[in-house]
Write an enzyme that holds these catalytic residues in place. Structure first.
Site, PDB file in Angstrom:
ATOM      1  N   CYS A   1      -3.681  -2.237   1.719  1.00 57.97           N
ATOM      2  CA  CYS A   1      -3.173  -1.470   0.591  1.00 57.97           C
ATOM      3  C   CYS A   1      -1.775  -1.935   0.217  1.00 57.97           C
ATOM      4  O   CYS A   1      -1.195  -2.810   0.852  1.00 57.97           O
ATOM      5  CB  CYS A   1      -3.163   0.019   0.923  1.00 57.97           C
ATOM      6  SG  CYS A   1      -2.115   0.433   2.316  1.00 57.97           S
ATOM      7  N   CYS A   2      -1.226  -1.339  -0.812  1.00 60.02           N
ATOM      8  CA  CYS A   2       0.075  -1.757  -1.324  1.00 60.02           C
ATOM      9  C   CYS A   2       1.199  -0.968  -0.645  1.00 60.02           C
ATOM     10  O   CYS A   2       0.998   0.081  -0.066  1.00 60.02           O
ATOM     11  CB  CYS A   2       0.146  -1.534  -2.835  1.00 60.02           C
ATOM     12  SG  CYS A   2      -1.182  -2.364  -3.740  1.00 60.02           S
TER      13      CYS A   2
END
Length: 258
Positions: free
Chosen positions: A103-104
């Site tokens: 994920c970011c």
């Protein structure tokens, strides 16, 4: 293969149906470097040799693929075994063993010493037209068959101002760029006149990746962050965002866009 079939129960109002859908595979990969665990990342299970080489170069462990004595991927167990030709004594304050998520944001740490050592200031004088920027983004999106099937992948591509040379997808946006970097190192591709095309947000991490790769221009269909733009300005990178239909925003070093 980076996708698998899953069973989905769908509702259209009160109407229930069962069908098959595509899901992106999330694959853990642990890099063992000279017999010691170095990092574990979550990625798509394709082009893993490129991913490992690009990641190690991005972390400042290697500068070329020739520094690797052996690289073995064990897909079943999720391990990459890397032996360097010259074993290094690594400073644990600058390189730490860490989990790298798909994920970011907070899954990645920032401002390691190696970022300072490996991010290059770009001084090239290449330029390209607005029309060329738009066409490269359109070409990358048209080639992104996995994203079209699942919506679960980030896309990255490398090209000249005239055409795309290669593209990679991954569930992790930083992984897609590391695959590009690894391919370039394996195949001795000059980055002096190259452009990076990217599907995700322009974050500080992405700008650092592009600086380490050595490309002067970064094209994205998404928005930048303020820190990313500060870094792009300092590192000499032309950052372009919101590339959609016939529009784009040039945020830094606009002199390269004609």
């Amino acid at each position: 293969m980076s996708i698998e079939k899953v069973t989905v129960v769908k509702y259209d109002g009160e109407i229930r149906s069962e069908t098959q859908d595509n899901a992106a595979i999330e694959h853990p990969l642990t890099i063992q470097l000279d017999g010691e665990e170095f990092a574990t990342m979550v990625c798509s299970p394709d082009h893993l040799d490129e991913l490992v080489i690009g990641f190690l170069a991005s972390e400042g462990i290697i500068r070329s693929s020739e520094q690797i004595n052996s690289l073995q991927i064990d897909n079943t167990r999720g391990f990459a075994y890397v032996e360097l030709k010259n074993k290094q004594v690594r400073n644990k304050d600058s390189v730490s063993k860490r989990f790298i998520g798909s994920c970011c944001g907070k899954s990645r740490q920032f401002y390691f010493q190696n970022d300072v050592l490996t991010a290059k200031t770009i001084r090239g004088h290449m330029n390209m037209s607005v029309k060329q920027c738009l066409r490269l983004m359109e070409d990358m999106q048209n080639q992104s068959s996995l994203s079209q099937l699942t919506g679960g992948f980030h896309n990255a591509a490398l090209g000249t101002k005239e055409k795309l040379l290669l593209s990679r997808t991954d569930i992790g946006r930083h992984n897609a760029l590391d695959k590009i970097y690894g391919y370039c190192l394996q195949n001795h591709i000059s980055l002096a006149d190259k452009v990076v095309v990217f599907s995700g947000r322009i974050s500080s991490e992405i700008v650092l990746k592009v600086a380490k790769i050595g490309a002067a221009i970064l094209l994205s269909k998404s928005a930048p962050t303020s820190l990313a733009l500060q870094l792009a300005d300092d590192l000499g990178i032309t950052a372009i965002g919101f590339i959609r239909t016939n529009r784009l925003n040039v945020y830094t070093h606009p002199e390269r866009i004609i």
